[in-house]
Design an enzyme around this catalytic site. Structure first.
Site, short mmCIF file in Angstrom:
data_model
loop_
_atom_site.label_atom_id
_atom_site.label_comp_id
_atom_site.label_asym_id
_atom_site.label_seq_id
_atom_site.Cartn_x
_atom_site.Cartn_y
_atom_site.Cartn_z
N THR A 41 49.06 67.71 19.71
CA THR A 41 47.85 66.97 20.07
C THR A 41 48.13 65.48 19.92
O THR A 41 48.72 65.05 18.92
CB THR A 41 46.64 67.40 19.22
OG1 THR A 41 45.49 66.63 19.61
CG2 THR A 41 46.87 67.24 17.74
N GLU A 42 47.74 64.71 20.93
CA GLU A 42 48.22 63.34 21.01
C GLU A 42 47.68 62.41 19.94
O GLU A 42 48.19 61.31 19.74
CB GLU A 42 47.95 62.73 22.40
CG GLU A 42 46.50 62.68 22.81
CD GLU A 42 46.16 63.82 23.76
OE1 GLU A 42 45.36 63.58 24.69
OE2 GLU A 42 46.67 64.94 23.59
N ASN A 43 46.65 62.84 19.21
CA ASN A 43 46.17 61.99 18.12
C ASN A 43 46.97 62.19 16.84
O ASN A 43 46.61 61.63 15.80
CB ASN A 43 44.67 62.21 17.87
CG ASN A 43 44.33 63.65 17.53
OD1 ASN A 43 44.77 64.57 18.21
ND2 ASN A 43 43.55 63.85 16.50
#
Length: 448
Positions: A281-283
């Protein structure tokens, strides 16, 4: 070592001056210095340039600053969470700059590292590259992005020691780590301050040399909004579930996979530990597990890019947004499964803006679409009015050029084989005649 002063919220916001560039850490509703931002909204400070991933998010201080007329320019990745932010930009009341999420993170990291800027393939050939310098490097067109710095950074850490060393909690590193390096004055809102030496050196995420002041402010579930708890009321249609199941067939054991919002999130619900797929997940998380089944929320669990609390599988790791997008641009993500608004015969994708809503917010879509080794698009075959979404040429703002590898719709599966759009499979209940009638793009058939 030095002792970093502990100050009050009111003392902290007094450092912000009219016309300052203000950085605000956080992603969605997590890792945000909400108490600092709300305190700033109680002042008369004005003419701020506000830089953050989510601009004008309801419930955050940035939204209050915007409503108060304290912001003259906003720079970020998302404007959609607040219709007021969109309208302010469209009406020209507030200047704005929309940056892809990974570009925003890297611009802050560059600013903190004393680097003037960088070239990136993200956004090349799209509306967001207009007016920017471009060069062909390493065989691709790349866009020059100037570094970003601020006068003041408000960030959130979970724990600090008296020397100013910081430790973040789970996915709350996000933009905080880069912003801690990229401002002249860094003020950190923390849950607790412990004696120097109580945080193990290897557990320190931001060294004390970046930190100027500390403020203690306890988080409550109300500070996290909709991320505070998980809802189990999600209803999924059989059609959407079929698309998710078909996408899952494309994922192999050991693949590192990023799933976008919408239909792609359903794939996560189908993945089992036996599948051996590693979700990113990019966060800032690798090894994403299913949503918690105990009703816990973001006070207890990490949060994914859709702001949903999730669990961490064995071997999971956390990192900040700049490192996360370095994984993406560096081709360390095997597959990205994303939603789409249009795909055309050349493999171009449009999925971030629609007519009448030019500030939807680009998020990480451009980075993922250009950075993943393989790009799979899941979307309905047509618009609600029957218009085709697989078209000769995209007429919506582009996300990426020549990058789509596969399209999975409710009617068919297409693959780009030797650069040609190719129908390889019909979805349950669909007919060839129906697919031909509802696809305006030219394609060839290799039905299995």
């Amino acid at each position: 070592m030095k002792t970093v002063p502990q100050i009050s919220l009111q003392e902290a916001v007094a450092f912000v001056k009219d016309g300052d560039i203000l950085l605000q850490g956080g992603f969605g509703m997590t890792g945000n210095p909400v108490h600092l931002m709300h305190a700033l909204a109680e002042t008369q400070i004005k003419d701020l340039t506000f830089i953050g991933n989510n601009v004008g998010e309801p419930g955050l201080g940035g939204g209050r600053l915007l409503r108060n007329g304290q912001i003259s320019k906003m720079i970020g990745s998302f404007f959609t969470s607040n219709a007021e932010a969109v309208k302010a930009a469209q009406d020209g009341r507030v200047a704005y700059e929309l940056l892809p999420q990974g570009t925003l993170a890297e611009a802050l990291r560059a600013g903190g590292a004393g680097i003037g800027g960088f070239y990136t393939p993200t956004s090349a050939g799209t509306d967001l590259a207009q007016g920017r310098e471009t060069k062909f490097l390493n065989g691709s067109e790349q866009v020059f992005i100037p570094a970003l710095r601020g006068n003041v950074a408000f960030i959130r850490a979970w724990k600090a020691d008296t020397a100013g060393n910081l430790q973040y909690r789970m996915t709350e590193q996000n933009f905080n780590r880069a912003m801690a390096t990229a401002a002249d004055l860094v003020i950190v809102e923390v849950e607790e301050i412990v004696p120097e030496g109580e945080i193990a050196p290897e557990a320190i995420h931001t060294p004390a040399s970046f930190v100027d002041y500390l403020v203690i402010a306890k988080l409550t579930p109300e500070d996290l909004g909709t991320s505070a708890a998980v809802s189990f009321s999600k209803k999924v249609s059989e059609t959407r579930l079929n698309m998710a199941k078909r996408a899952l067939k494309e994922l192999k054991r050991g693949d590192v996979v990023n799933l976008g919002i919408g239909i792609p999130t359903l794939v996560a619900d189908l993945i089992t530990e036996e599948d051996g797929v590693i979700l990113h997940t990019e966060n800032g998380m690798l090894g994403v597990g299913p949503v918690p089944n105990d009703g816990g929320g973001a006070m207890d669990y990490p949060v994914n890019a859709g702001k949903v609390p999730v669990t961490a599988l064995k071997g999971a790791s956390y990192f900040d947004s700049a490192d996360s997008f370095a994984m993406i641009r560096g081709k360390h993500i095997d597959v990205a499964v994303m939603g789409g608004l249009q795909v055309d015969e050349a493999g171009n994708l449009a999925n971030w803006a629609v007519p009448g809503q030019p500030l939807l917010g680009v998020g990480g879509a451009m980075d993922l679409a250009s950075g993943a080794k393989r790009l799979i698009i899941t979307m309905t075959h047509t618009e609600k009015n029957g218009d085709a979404k697989i078209v000769p040429v995209c007429d919506l703002p582009l996300t990426v050029l020549h990058a789509v590898d596969m399209i999975i719709t409710d009617k068919a599966v297409f693959e780009f084989i030797d650069g040609q759009l190719t129908l390889i499979e019909l979805m349950p209940g669909a007919t060839l005649e129906e697919v031909v009638a509802t696809t305006s793009a030219k394609f060839v058939q290799r039905l299995q």
